[in-house]
Motif scaffolding. Structure first.
Motif, short mmCIF file in Angstrom:
data_model
loop_
_atom_site.label_atom_id
_atom_site.label_comp_id
_atom_site.label_asym_id
_atom_site.label_seq_id
_atom_site.Cartn_x
_atom_site.Cartn_y
_atom_site.Cartn_z
N GLU A 15 -83.62 43.90 -38.00
CA GLU A 15 -83.53 43.47 -39.40
C GLU A 15 -82.10 43.51 -39.91
OE1 GLU A 15 -84.61 46.89 -42.35
OE2 GLU A 15 -86.08 46.93 -40.72
N ASP A 16 -81.82 42.66 -40.86
CA ASP A 16 -80.45 42.44 -41.35
C ASP A 16 -79.79 43.67 -41.96
OD1 ASP A 16 -80.55 39.83 -40.52
OD2 ASP A 16 -81.12 39.06 -42.48
N LYS A 17 -80.56 44.70 -42.34
CA LYS A 17 -79.97 45.86 -43.00
C LYS A 17 -79.42 46.88 -42.01
CE LYS A 17 -83.18 45.34 -46.77
NZ LYS A 17 -84.45 45.74 -47.32
#
Length: 167
Positions: A15-17
């Motif tokens: 995920e992008d985080k």
């Protein structure tokens, strides 16, 4: 400090985080189609924390071990996608993208004890069957003889280049 070892495709699915301080790509870009390389490098860079580093290690095309390829008449499909990707090509990609980097040479030597071992290594490097290399066995022996040491090993340089990309 947490070390994570994963395949490139798994890294790109996170995920992008999630961000990393350091990503090391050692000898993996040979297996990426040339037309996707730019995109992959940029995706990896986006996974770095501020002041994070991407370290890329690739073979140098001026190593003696790779100069063997110019001495034979066999198919030179060096890597999985049929493209040579050496440090010089990666350096050009970084410069074309205006990505700042620091480059260091990693000098290493490889001792090869026999003609048969050299044939196995060349078959692996060039992704051809050992029988293709064996056709040139006399040439292999002649070249190896030039690099013999008194311990009866042939010694070749296997230079690599390390690119440190700071974000």
């Amino acid at each position: 400090y947490i070390a994570v070892n994963m395949r490139l495709e798994d890294l790109l699915k996170i995920e992008d985080k999630t961000f990393f301080d350091l990503i090391l790509c050692s000898h993996i870009f040979y297996h990426i189609p040339k037309e996707k390389l730019r995109e992959i490098v940029n995706e990896i860079r986006q996974r770095l924390n501020d002041n994070g580093n991407l370290v890329v290690v690739l073979d140098s095309d001026d190593s003696e071990i790779y100069r063997f390829r110019t001495r034979f008449d066999f198919p030179t499909k060096i890597k999985d996608f049929g493209e040579d990707l050496f440090a010089t090509q990666f350096q050009k990609l970084l410069e074309d993208e205006n990505i700042p980097y620091d480059q260091r040479t990693i000098n290493s030597l490889i001792e090869i004890p026999s003609d048969e071992e050299m044939i196995r290594i060349l078959a692996f490097l060039y992704r051809v069957k050992q029988t293709e290399i064996k056709k040139h066995g006399d040439k292999v022996k002649k070249i190896m003889k030039r690099f013999k040491t008194k311990e009866d090993f042939s010694v070749f340089d296997w230079r690599q280049e390390m690119f440190m990309i700071n974000i």
